[in-house]
Design a protein around this motif. Structure first.
Motif, PDB file in Angstrom:
ATOM      1  N   ALA A   1       1.303  -4.965 -13.582  1.00 57.46           N
ATOM      2  CA  ALA A   1      -0.312  -3.754 -13.806  1.00 57.46           C
ATOM      3  C   ALA A   1      -0.985  -2.583 -13.263  1.00 57.46           C
ATOM      4  O   ALA A   1      -0.926  -1.830 -13.744  1.00 57.46           O
ATOM      5  N   PHE A   2      -0.470  -2.623 -12.123  1.00 52.30           N
ATOM      6  CA  PHE A   2      -0.454  -1.657 -11.166  1.00 52.30           C
ATOM      7  C   PHE A   2       0.058  -0.465 -12.145  1.00 52.30           C
ATOM      8  O   PHE A   2      -0.783   0.428 -12.284  1.00 52.30           O
ATOM      9  N   MET A   3       1.330  -0.282 -12.164  1.00 54.09           N
ATOM     10  CA  MET A   3       1.804   0.786 -12.623  1.00 54.09           C
ATOM     11  C   MET A   3       1.529   1.430 -13.940  1.00 54.09           C
ATOM     12  O   MET A   3       1.339   2.542 -13.995  1.00 54.09           O
ATOM     13  N   LEU A   4       0.612   0.483 -14.782  1.00 56.57           N
ATOM     14  CA  LEU A   4       0.681   0.517 -16.407  1.00 56.57           C
ATOM     15  C   LEU A   4      -0.990   0.939 -16.148  1.00 56.57           C
ATOM     16  O   LEU A   4      -1.196   2.164 -16.815  1.00 56.57           O
ATOM     17  N   LYS A   5      -2.057   0.372 -14.911  1.00 60.17           N
ATOM     18  CA  LYS A   5      -3.002   0.994 -15.352  1.00 60.17           C
ATOM     19  C   LYS A   5      -2.844   2.579 -14.530  1.00 60.17           C
ATOM     20  O   LYS A   5      -3.898   3.225 -15.190  1.00 60.17           O
ATOM     21  N   GLU A   6      -2.574   2.486 -13.407  1.00 57.41           N
ATOM     22  CA  GLU A   6      -2.377   4.227 -13.365  1.00 57.41           C
ATOM     23  C   GLU A   6      -1.755   5.286 -13.852  1.00 57.41           C
ATOM     24  O   GLU A   6      -2.358   6.522 -13.803  1.00 57.41           O
ATOM     25  N   ALA A   7      -0.724   4.925 -14.656  1.00 56.48           N
ATOM     26  CA  ALA A   7      -0.583   6.161 -15.170  1.00 56.48           C
ATOM     27  C   ALA A   7      -1.413   6.148 -16.523  1.00 56.48           C
ATOM     28  O   ALA A   7      -1.760   7.254 -16.886  1.00 56.48           O
ATOM     29  N   HIS A   8      -2.139   4.856 -17.562  1.00 53.40           N
ATOM     30  CA  HIS A   8      -2.847   5.505 -17.694  1.00 53.40           C
ATOM     31  C   HIS A   8      -4.318   6.482 -17.880  1.00 53.40           C
ATOM     32  O   HIS A   8      -5.100   6.716 -18.547  1.00 53.40           O
ATOM     33  N   ALA A   9      -4.609   5.784 -16.158  1.00 59.53           N
ATOM     34  CA  ALA A   9      -5.833   6.250 -15.784  1.00 59.53           C
ATOM     35  C   ALA A   9      -5.354   8.009 -16.121  1.00 59.53           C
ATOM     36  O   ALA A   9      -6.152   8.616 -16.093  1.00 59.53           O
ATOM     37  N   ARG A  10      -4.111   8.905 -15.976  1.00 62.52           N
ATOM     38  CA  ARG A  10      -4.170   9.848 -15.957  1.00 62.52           C
ATOM     39  C   ARG A  10      -3.461  10.677 -17.139  1.00 62.52           C
ATOM     40  O   ARG A  10      -2.479  11.648 -17.681  1.00 62.52           O
TER      41      ARG A  10
ATOM     42  N   GLY B   1      13.478 -12.517  -6.281  1.00 59.77           N
ATOM     43  CA  GLY B   1      12.975 -13.797  -6.455  1.00 59.77           C
ATOM     44  C   GLY B   1      11.504 -13.684  -5.368  1.00 59.77           C
ATOM     45  O   GLY B   1      10.392 -15.034  -5.279  1.00 59.77           O
ATOM     46  N   LYS B   2      11.345 -13.236  -4.807  1.00 63.38           N
ATOM     47  CA  LYS B   2       9.966 -12.742  -3.407  1.00 63.38           C
ATOM     48  C   LYS B   2       8.809 -12.201  -4.014  1.00 63.38           C
ATOM     49  O   LYS B   2       8.427 -10.783  -4.328  1.00 63.38           O
ATOM     50  N   ASP B   3       7.806 -13.017  -4.124  1.00 61.12           N
ATOM     51  CA  ASP B   3       6.344 -12.354  -4.509  1.00 61.12           C
ATOM     52  C   ASP B   3       5.901 -11.553  -4.017  1.00 61.12           C
ATOM     53  O   ASP B   3       5.659 -11.427  -2.399  1.00 61.12           O
ATOM     54  N   PRO B   4       5.818  -9.858  -4.015  1.00 62.78           N
ATOM     55  CA  PRO B   4       4.796  -9.155  -3.871  1.00 62.78           C
ATOM     56  C   PRO B   4       4.050  -9.210  -3.359  1.00 62.78           C
ATOM     57  O   PRO B   4       2.956  -7.851  -3.278  1.00 62.78           O
ATOM     58  N   GLY B   5       2.845  -9.783  -3.813  1.00 59.11           N
ATOM     59  CA  GLY B   5       1.560 -10.708  -3.874  1.00 59.11           C
ATOM     60  C   GLY B   5       0.499  -9.885  -4.709  1.00 59.11           C
ATOM     61  O   GLY B   5      -0.227  -9.369  -4.553  1.00 59.11           O
ATOM     62  N   TYR B   6       1.236  -8.846  -5.422  1.00 57.27           N
ATOM     63  CA  TYR B   6       0.587  -8.041  -6.975  1.00 57.27           C
ATOM     64  C   TYR B   6       1.479  -8.196  -7.560  1.00 57.27           C
ATOM     65  O   TYR B   6       2.600  -8.265  -7.930  1.00 57.27           O
ATOM     66  N   ASP B   7       0.582  -7.898  -9.132  1.00 57.13           N
ATOM     67  CA  ASP B   7       1.211  -7.251 -10.383  1.00 57.13           C
ATOM     68  C   ASP B   7       1.811  -6.057 -10.483  1.00 57.13           C
ATOM     69  O   ASP B   7       1.058  -5.227 -10.953  1.00 57.13           O
TER      70      ASP B   7
ATOM     71  N   ASP C   1       0.980  -1.032  -0.042  1.00 55.28           N
ATOM     72  CA  ASP C   1       0.084  -0.078   0.178  1.00 55.28           C
ATOM     73  C   ASP C   1       1.197   1.381   0.182  1.00 55.28           C
ATOM     74  O   ASP C   1       0.411   2.222  -0.812  1.00 55.28           O
ATOM     75  N   LYS C   2       1.857   1.469   0.208  1.00 54.51           N
ATOM     76  CA  LYS C   2       2.792   2.145   0.626  1.00 54.51           C
ATOM     77  C   LYS C   2       3.459   2.175  -0.444  1.00 54.51           C
ATOM     78  O   LYS C   2       3.460   3.245  -1.150  1.00 54.51           O
ATOM     79  N   GLN C   3       3.734   1.419  -1.352  1.00 58.08           N
ATOM     80  CA  GLN C   3       4.727   1.679  -2.742  1.00 58.08           C
ATOM     81  C   GLN C   3       3.406   2.444  -3.541  1.00 58.08           C
ATOM     82  O   GLN C   3       4.167   2.860  -4.198  1.00 58.08           O
ATOM     83  N   LYS C   4       2.359   1.684  -3.399  1.00 56.16           N
ATOM     84  CA  LYS C   4       1.302   2.415  -4.748  1.00 56.16           C
ATOM     85  C   LYS C   4       1.195   3.454  -4.104  1.00 56.16           C
ATOM     86  O   LYS C   4       1.148   4.606  -5.421  1.00 56.16           O
ATOM     87  N   LYS C   5       1.394   3.970  -3.148  1.00 57.62           N
ATOM     88  CA  LYS C   5       0.504   5.682  -3.209  1.00 57.62           C
ATOM     89  C   LYS C   5       2.125   6.625  -3.507  1.00 57.62           C
ATOM     90  O   LYS C   5       1.868   7.012  -3.575  1.00 57.62           O
ATOM     91  N   ALA C   6       3.264   6.003  -2.834  1.00 54.38           N
ATOM     92  CA  ALA C   6       4.384   6.567  -3.056  1.00 54.38           C
ATOM     93  C   ALA C   6       4.640   7.235  -4.844  1.00 54.38           C
ATOM     94  O   ALA C   6       4.902   7.319  -5.121  1.00 54.38           O
ATOM     95  N   TYR C   7       4.631   5.755  -5.815  1.00 56.54           N
ATOM     96  CA  TYR C   7       4.039   5.723  -6.994  1.00 56.54           C
ATOM     97  C   TYR C   7       2.908   6.668  -7.384  1.00 56.54           C
ATOM     98  O   TYR C   7       3.489   7.175  -7.963  1.00 56.54           O
ATOM     99  N   THR C   8       1.788   7.001  -7.169  1.00 55.44           N
ATOM    100  CA  THR C   8       0.632   7.187  -7.739  1.00 55.44           C
ATOM    101  C   THR C   8       1.189   8.755  -6.886  1.00 55.44           C
ATOM    102  O   THR C   8       1.329   9.581  -8.102  1.00 55.44           O
ATOM    103  N   ARG C   9       1.851   8.972  -5.795  1.00 54.25           N
ATOM    104  CA  ARG C   9       2.164  10.294  -5.920  1.00 54.25           C
ATOM    105  C   ARG C   9       2.739  11.291  -6.803  1.00 54.25           C
ATOM    106  O   ARG C   9       3.042  12.183  -7.195  1.00 54.25           O
ATOM    107  N   LEU C  10       4.200   9.982  -7.335  1.00 51.75           N
ATOM    108  CA  LEU C  10       5.156  10.809  -8.258  1.00 51.75           C
ATOM    109  C   LEU C  10       3.833  10.920  -9.499  1.00 51.75           C
ATOM    110  O   LEU C  10       3.940  11.940 -10.496  1.00 51.75           O
ATOM    111  N   LEU C  11       3.067  10.097  -9.776  1.00 49.78           N
ATOM    112  CA  LEU C  11       2.271  10.503 -11.491  1.00 49.78           C
ATOM    113  C   LEU C  11       1.769  11.721 -10.998  1.00 49.78           C
ATOM    114  O   LEU C  11       1.389  12.143 -11.972  1.00 49.78           O
ATOM    115  N   ASP C  12       1.101  12.093  -9.386  1.00 49.90           N
ATOM    116  CA  ASP C  12       0.709  13.007  -9.597  1.00 49.90           C
ATOM    117  C   ASP C  12       1.193  14.080 -10.153  1.00 49.90           C
ATOM    118  O   ASP C  12       0.878  15.283 -10.306  1.00 49.90           O
ATOM    119  N   THR C  13       2.427  14.638  -9.338  1.00 49.01           N
ATOM    120  CA  THR C  13       3.758  15.049  -9.576  1.00 49.01           C
ATOM    121  C   THR C  13       3.539  15.512 -11.477  1.00 49.01           C
ATOM    122  O   THR C  13       3.670  16.120 -11.739  1.00 49.01           O
TER     123      THR C  13
END
Length: 533
Positions: free
Chosen positions: A132-141, A123-129, A74-86
């Motif tokens: 896919a998340f990065m791409l979806k959020e970029a295109h949403a903007r 090698g550790k699965d982060p529990g989400y793609d 959740d923190k990774q997602k928020k940090a990434y989307t803040r950069l997209l908003d920037t």
């Protein structure tokens, strides 16, 4: 900076100009306008190219967690989307996101392990793609997504046994060379080129990316001694000089990948961001008047040939020097690169050193990078800029990013057409409407509380986004779209324009754009008086 520029903007807004995108809240019910449909304004030409068209982007580096934190999802997602908003707050239109930093992946790859820069453990699965998340959020903007790969780098440490079992480098240690403080794949091995190709094409076929992007890392930058590929050269050199053979190895990957990418998806671009000096004029008359490391000789990257052969859709040289630098003058290099792409159809954008701001007397001047963009305007071949990196743009050190926005990015921009890929504009939209929007009935997801003018249209089949132009006063229904009047480039079927001044009349025109930025002729404009109060 992001907080300052986006303060007060509604959720889902295009923070750059405070224009909320209605997403699917437009006029989709009638279905998209099909190809061949009668245009509302058939005598008005398509807008075509103009100086106003620019690519404006930033690199989001994941290696070393430069711009992407090692944290809970959740923190990774928020940090990434803040950069997209920037990026949107800066009126940018593209992000270059590092998704294969060390022969690992920000997605579930059949060839390579999950990246260590997500969880801290390769090698550790982060529990989400993550991709896919990065791409979806970029295109949403409506930010174009350039998937950034490193073809040969394996690890920043030099022990193959520390890599996870799934790593191809662990499974095939004979592909790997220790050099400097890290591990590298040997570019001379066909198996290595095959792995890089598989990694890239896996993403191209599975994900809706806009471009494949390589940076400047091919053969590693020189450290102590020569890169240890003597045995490979003995097997595959075939009488060539070693330097020529190394360049051929890199050329082979670039050429073959270009063909593979475009055969699979013709709309996916392929671009490279090389070191800023190809060769010095003292070495080669065709080189630049510089005295710096030479990518042709030192990392075996013959970028000039890639341009001349048409293997690239764009090139983004990293011109990380100030204007007047005695060894590598930005002004000299901007001119040199403009000359290389002239007449080729390869798009030129410039890599800008946001990370250097504040380093020394020259870089402490907040206007230095703004001066670069002013100089670029002298060369019609330069079609935009990409900044390294996202965190530097967000920090706005010494106000450099705010200065760029004020001086150069005050309005949004549509990207130049990707000329080498052919194609044509989608059909024009239809049924543009403009109505007063009150705070209680603005309509559209996430924009309640925004008032101004609501503009909607019937979307166009084959369109990716829509350019919205606003002209003061009442104007003819059919009129050209003036690039200087662009207020938004959005996905979906409508916007709210909160900047419309109460009681004033405006006319809005809408165009449709495809993946390669071909723009349709405008639909019939709609005139409205903004609501009072």
């Amino acid at each position: 900076m992001a907080a300052a520029l986006t303060a007060g903007a509604a959720a889902g807004a295009l923070a750059a100009c405070g224009i909320p995108d209605l997403g699917t809240g437009g006029r989709e019910a009638a279905g998209p306008v099909p190809p061949g449909a009668k245009a509302e304004c058939p005598k008005i030409a398509e807008p075509g190219d103009s100086k106003a068209r620019q690519l404006r982007g930033m690199w989001i580096a994941t290696v070393g967690n430069t711009d992407f934190p090692k944290a809970a999802a959740d923190k990774q997602k928020k940090a990434y989307t803040r950069l997209l908003d920037t990026a949107r707050a800066m009126n940018m239109n593209a992000v270059f996101v590092q998704i294969r930093p060390n022969s690992d992946a920000f997605y579930n790859s059949p060839y390579e392990p999950w990246s260590q820069w997500i969880t801290g453990t390769q090698g550790k699965d982060p529990g989400y793609d993550v991709l896919a998340f990065m791409l979806k959020e970029a295109h949403a903007r409506n930010l174009e997504f350039h998937a950034w790969f490193n073809p040969y780098r394996v690890s920043r440490q030099d022990d193959v046994k520390k890599l996870p079992a799934k790593s191809p480098a662990r499974q095939h240690p004979d592909w790997v060379r220790k050099y400097g403080k890290g591990l590298w794949y040997d570019p001379g091995l066909p198996q290595v080129r095959d792995l890089a190709t598989k990694a890239v094409m896996d993403v191209v076929t599975k994900y809706d990316i806009d471009a494949v992007h390589f940076d400047d890392y091919f053969y590693p930058y020189p450290e102590d001694g020569d890169f240890p590929d003597g045995a490979t050269f003995k097997t595959y050199g075939k009488g060539m000089k070693k330097a020529d053979w190394r360049r051929k190895n890199v050329d082979t990957l670039v050429q073959s990948l270009s063909g593979r990418i475009h055969a699979a998806k013709p709309w996916v671009q392929f671009g490279i961001s090389p070191f800023g000096v190809w060769r010095n004029k003292s070495t080669d008359p065709a080189g630049s008047r510089t005295s710096a490391l030479q990518s042709y000789d030192d990392i075996y990257a013959d970028t000039r040939t890639w341009i001349k052969k048409g293997w690239l859709d764009y090139v983004t040289p990293q011109l990380y020097w100030p204007i007047g630098d005695p060894r590598a003058d930005y002004a000299e290099l901007a001119s040199w690169w403009a000359g290389q792409v002239k007449g080729t159809g390869v798009q030129l954008t410039i890599g800008q050193a946001g990370y250097r701001v504040g380093e020394d007397a020259t870089w402490k001047k907040p206007a230095e990078l703004s001066r670069h963009l002013t100089l670029n305007a002298k060369y019609p071949q330069i079609r935009g800029d990409v900044f390294f990196s996202a965190s530097d743009i967000a920090s706005d050190r010494r106000g450099f990013a705010s200065r760029i926005r004020k001086d150069h990015y005050a309005r949004p921009a549509i990207q130049p057409v990707v000329a080498r890929r052919g194609g044509k504009a989608p059909p024009p939209v239809q049924d543009t409407t403009a109505t007063p929007a009150t705070a209680d009935a603005a309509g559209g997801k996430g924009v309640k509380g925004v008032k101004g003018v609501k503009v909607t249209w019937r979307p166009s089949q084959g369109a990716t986004s829509y350019g919205v132009y606003r002209v003061d006063g009442e104007h003819p229904g059919c009129a050209p779209a003036d690039p200087a009047r662009l207020i938004a480039d959005v996905r979906g079927g409508g916007i709210i324009d909160p900047a419309a001044k109460p009681g004033r009349a405006y006319t809005y025109y809408v165009t449709a754009l495809d993946r390669l930025h071909h723009e349709s002729r405008p639909a019939r404009g709609a005139t409205v008086t903004a609501p009072e109060g």
